[in-house]
Design a protein around this motif. Structure first.
Motif, PDB file in Angstrom:
ATOM      1  N   ILE A  28      50.307 100.447  10.377  1.00  0.00           N
ATOM      2  CA  ILE A  28      50.318 101.270   9.172  1.00  0.00           C
ATOM      3  C   ILE A  28      49.382 100.612   8.158  1.00  0.00           C
ATOM      4  N   ILE A  29      48.325 101.321   7.788  1.00  0.00           N
ATOM      5  CA  ILE A  29      47.387 100.810   6.803  1.00  0.00           C
ATOM      6  C   ILE A  29      47.864 101.207   5.409  1.00  0.00           C
ATOM      7  N   VAL A  30      48.010 100.213   4.556  1.00  0.00           N
ATOM      8  CA  VAL A  30      48.323 100.439   3.139  1.00  0.00           C
ATOM      9  C   VAL A  30      47.028 100.223   2.369  1.00  0.00           C
ATOM     10  N   GLY A  70      40.861 101.875   2.514  1.00  0.00           N
ATOM     11  CA  GLY A  70      41.862 101.933   3.570  1.00  0.00           C
ATOM     12  C   GLY A  70      41.969 103.308   4.190  1.00  0.00           C
ATOM     13  N   ALA A  71      41.908 104.349   3.364  1.00  0.00           N
ATOM     14  CA  ALA A  71      41.997 105.714   3.886  1.00  0.00           C
ATOM     15  C   ALA A  71      40.829 106.031   4.797  1.00  0.00           C
ATOM     16  N   ASP A  72      39.639 105.608   4.415  1.00  0.00           N
ATOM     17  CA  ASP A  72      38.448 105.868   5.235  1.00  0.00           C
ATOM     18  C   ASP A  72      38.547 105.163   6.577  1.00  0.00           C
ATOM     19  N   SER A  73      39.102 103.960   6.581  1.00  0.00           N
ATOM     20  CA  SER A  73      39.229 103.224   7.852  1.00  0.00           C
ATOM     21  C   SER A  73      40.152 103.952   8.820  1.00  0.00           C
ATOM     22  N   VAL A  74      41.199 104.589   8.292  1.00  0.00           N
ATOM     23  CA  VAL A  74      42.107 105.345   9.167  1.00  0.00           C
ATOM     24  C   VAL A  74      41.454 106.652   9.604  1.00  0.00           C
ATOM     25  N   ALA A  75      40.766 107.322   8.694  1.00  0.00           N
ATOM     26  CA  ALA A  75      40.093 108.575   9.042  1.00  0.00           C
ATOM     27  C   ALA A  75      39.106 108.380  10.178  1.00  0.00           C
ATOM     28  N   LYS A  76      38.501 107.190  10.254  1.00  0.00           N
ATOM     29  CA  LYS A  76      37.480 106.922  11.264  1.00  0.00           C
ATOM     30  C   LYS A  76      38.017 106.101  12.437  1.00  0.00           C
ATOM     31  N   LEU A  84      47.862 104.451  11.404  1.00  0.00           N
ATOM     32  CA  LEU A  84      48.357 105.439  10.451  1.00  0.00           C
ATOM     33  C   LEU A  84      48.043 104.982   9.034  1.00  0.00           C
ATOM     34  N   LEU A  85      48.088 105.919   8.114  1.00  0.00           N
ATOM     35  CA  LEU A  85      47.884 105.620   6.702  1.00  0.00           C
ATOM     36  C   LEU A  85      49.136 106.001   5.934  1.00  0.00           C
TER      37      LEU A  85
END
Length: 318
Positions: A28-30, A70-76, A84-85
């Motif tokens: 889980i990415i925060v 962090g969001a971009d890392s999960v999107a990609k 997950l984000l």
């Protein structure tokens, strides 16, 4: 051969995947530093999901650019459901309106899993500031425009926009000081380097109860159970003021349906568990109830709402 043909059916393949998934640890990415409300909620959820998924669930902090890094890392990331984000409204509903450009599309690049928690926002001031109510704070800000500084967990965060909303609705000039997360902002509030801050209840509660800072009001439409003596900002002289935080879990958009279903089921069971709900409540958070498509519809309404708030406040980030 017959077995191979049978497994070529999408439904059966999804079923087979669901039975064996996950076969590795889940991350889980925060998108904010450790110590803030997002991080606290993520670690409590991770523990509950570990029991239900049968694999370690690890929390990794990747802060920067108001949650965009962090969001971009999960999107990609690989769309296998293993990355997950867990994010506050910033990267999922606010930043597309606030920043001139972001490196991902929050509407297209994520699949909704669960609304994990909703959280009241608390307005606090340093304990040495000579104000004890929102009315006194507004009066001080009007006497000395530009002298009061409010901290936030970063540009585009809900506590940033709560401050911008107060500026607009109360007609005051206060200076925004963005930090790389709520925890360092709180440290400076306690130390008196900034005079005021909006923060989410799980992180604010121990500081208010311990007397390190002075709570003035809550930002939601109703008073918070955890701090029932604090009035709302709306009932303190700024009618119509309302801001609330939430935390949602999403996966990369192309994640297989079977993995998403498994995640939604695990989250639903975890969020219904009395032990996790009690841990959330101790910090002032309320467990969410929206899963999958229902959470997706919630995200649409939140993007529309915060878009209006950003437009009304005039806030922008280059």
């Amino acid at each position: 051969m017959a077995a191979a043909l049978a497994l070529s059916s999408p439904a059966l393949a999804n079923s087979a995947m669901a039975q064996g998934w996950p076969d590795r640890p889940v991350r889980i990415i925060v998108p904010f530093p450790p110590g803030g409300s997002n991080d606290i909620i993520a670690r409590q959820l991770a523990e509950a999901l570990r029991e239900r998924l049968g694999q370690p669930v690890l929390v990794e902090n990747r802060a920067g650019a108001g949650g965009n890094v962090g969001a971009d890392s999960v999107a990609k990331s690989a769309p296998d459901g293993l990355t997950l984000l867990l994010a506050a409204p910033g990267p999922l509903a606010i930043n597309e309106h606030l920043f001139r450009a972001i490196p991902f599309n929050p509407q297209r690049d994520f699949a909704p899993v669960a609304l994990v928690a909703t959280v009241p926002i608390v307005l606090m001031v340093t304990k040495d500031l000579a104000v004890h109510s929102v009315a006194e704070l507004v009066a001080m800000a009007k006497r000395d425009p530009g002298k009061l500084a409010f901290g936030s967990s970063g540009n585009g965060s809900t506590n940033h926009l709560a401050g911008e909303l107060l500026k607009a609705q109360a007609g005051i000039d206060i200076v925004h000081v963005p930090y790389r997360g709520a925890a360092p902002a709180m440290t400076d509030l306690v130390g008196g380097q900034i005079q005021m801050m909006f923060d989410n209840m799980p992180a604010a509660l121990p500081q208010v109860r311990g007397g390190q800072v002075r709570g003035l009001a809550v930002a939601g439409a109703t008073r918070a159970e955890a701090l029932p003596d604090l009035p709302t900002i709306a009932e303190s002289g700024v009618p119509g003021f309302e801001a609330e935080a939430w935390f949602g879990l999403v996966a990369p958009a192309a994640t297989p349906a079977a993995a998403l279903t498994r995640l939604q089921e695990a989250c639903g069971a975890a969020l219904a568990d009395t032990a996790l709900r009690a841990r959330f409540a101790q910090g002032g958070a309320q467990a969410g109830t929206r899963l999958g498509a229902d959470f997706g519809r919630f995200l649409v309404t939140e993007r529309e709402k915060w878009g209006r708030v950003v437009a009304a406040s005039g806030a922008t980030v280059n």
